[in-house]
Scaffold this motif. Structure first.
Motif, short mmCIF file in Angstrom:
data_model
loop_
_atom_site.label_atom_id
_atom_site.label_comp_id
_atom_site.label_asym_id
_atom_site.label_seq_id
_atom_site.Cartn_x
_atom_site.Cartn_y
_atom_site.Cartn_z
N LEU A 143 0.84 -1.20 0.00
CA LEU A 143 0.00 0.00 0.00
C LEU A 143 0.87 1.25 0.00
N SER A 144 1.93 1.26 0.80
CA SER A 144 2.84 2.40 0.86
C SER A 144 3.49 2.65 -0.50
N MET A 145 3.92 1.56 -1.15
CA MET A 145 4.59 1.70 -2.45
C MET A 145 3.59 2.12 -3.53
N SER A 146 2.36 1.65 -3.44
CA SER A 146 1.36 2.03 -4.44
C SER A 146 1.05 3.53 -4.35
N ILE A 147 1.02 4.07 -3.13
CA ILE A 147 0.79 5.51 -2.95
C ILE A 147 1.94 6.32 -3.56
N GLU A 148 3.17 5.82 -3.36
CA GLU A 148 4.34 6.48 -3.97
C GLU A 148 4.23 6.48 -5.49
N MET A 149 3.77 5.35 -6.05
CA MET A 149 3.62 5.24 -7.51
C MET A 149 2.59 6.22 -8.03
N ILE A 150 1.45 6.32 -7.34
CA ILE A 150 0.40 7.24 -7.77
C ILE A 150 0.89 8.68 -7.71
N ALA A 151 1.57 9.03 -6.60
CA ALA A 151 2.09 10.39 -6.44
C ALA A 151 3.11 10.72 -7.53
N TYR A 152 3.99 9.75 -7.85
CA TYR A 152 5.00 9.97 -8.89
C TYR A 152 4.33 10.19 -10.24
N GLY A 153 3.33 9.35 -10.56
CA GLY A 153 2.65 9.48 -11.84
C GLY A 153 1.95 10.81 -12.00
N ILE A 154 1.30 11.28 -10.92
CA ILE A 154 0.60 12.56 -10.97
C ILE A 154 1.59 13.70 -11.18
N LYS A 155 2.74 13.63 -10.50
CA LYS A 155 3.76 14.67 -10.67
C LYS A 155 4.31 14.69 -12.09
N GLU A 156 4.42 13.51 -12.72
CA GLU A 156 4.91 13.45 -14.10
C GLU A 156 3.91 14.06 -15.07
N ILE A 157 2.62 13.84 -14.81
CA ILE A 157 1.59 14.40 -15.69
C ILE A 157 1.40 15.89 -15.44
N LEU A 158 1.56 16.30 -14.15
CA LEU A 158 1.42 17.71 -13.78
C LEU A 158 2.76 18.22 -13.23
N PRO A 159 3.68 18.59 -14.10
CA PRO A 159 5.04 18.99 -13.67
C PRO A 159 5.06 20.12 -12.66
N ILE A 160 3.99 20.93 -12.62
CA ILE A 160 3.98 22.06 -11.67
C ILE A 160 4.04 21.58 -10.23
N LEU A 161 3.60 20.32 -10.01
CA LEU A 161 3.61 19.77 -8.64
C LEU A 161 5.02 19.38 -8.19
#
Length: 216
Positions: free
Chosen positions: A194-212
């Protein structure tokens, strides 16, 4: 070749992979199949299952990104989707349930115990299901040097050997750990996943939204 960064990336990949595969959690299901078909050679079945899992993960790691490129899917989008998939699996593990993303009751009832039991459903989808496949594809993006690929392939082979060992001695391991021990191990793996999946989701969102990615 610089092995230190490669080892770090590969170890992170290995921990995630072992968590999602969760071979200890598969022991009750494996023993259930064996008990329903007494003539099965447990050692051969364990070997076939481990081999099928290893081949599946290797193929996913090596050619997965090419498949995504063919369909025009970005790694970031796939990372988010994979993160959500792992999240559902993690919650199932934490609650002590078998994730339906791996194998459901209808699939279990349709199994032909005489043929290819080690490949389907034990290897696919029980152990190397959608979560393990997506994990391999997502982590492959970090494999940028020969050292990464050498260490990654060796790690997958080690994981395959561990699966073979665990399944080969599933009955003895199950007796030692007991149902409570297996449940505890499954829940611990679920928390890690679960911890690693949250990291993956956060990383993906940052890649799609570079402003983050900016510092606040």
């Amino acid at each position: 070749m610089e092995f230190t960064p490669a080892i770090t990336d590969v170890l992170k990949f290995a921990v995630t992979l072992v968590s999602i595969i969760n071979p200890l959690g598969a022991i009750p299901v494996f023993l259930g199949f064996v008990k329903n078909h007494r003539k099965i050679n447990v050692k051969k079945l364990a070997n076939h299952t481990a081999t099928a899992v290893t081949v599946t993960i290797l193929i996913s790691l090596i050619v997965g990104q090419y498949v995504l490129n063919f369909f025009g899917i970005s790694i970031a989008s796939f990372t988010i989707a994979g993160g959500f998939l792992l999240t559902t699996t993690a919650f199932s593990m934490i609650s002590g349930q078998q994730s339906n993303s791996k194998i459901n009751s209808e699939e279990m009832e349709s199994i032909d115990f005489e043929r290819e039991l080690g490949i389907i459903p034990l290897a696919i989808p029980l152990l190397s299901g959608p979560g393990a496949i997506s994990t391999s594809i997502i982590h492959a993006k970090n494999f940028t040097t020969p050292a990464h690929w050498i260490a990654g392939i060796l790690m997958i082979l080690i994981v395959g050997f561990c699966i073979k060992f665990i399944l080969m001695y599933a009955e003895k391991i199950g007796e030692k750990l007991g149902q409570i021990g297996l449940n505890v191990m499954t829940r611990i793996m679920g928390l890690i996943l679960l911890s690693m999946s949250i990291e993956m989701i956060a990383y993906g969102i940052k890649e799609i939204l570079p402003i983050l990615k900016g510092d606040f």
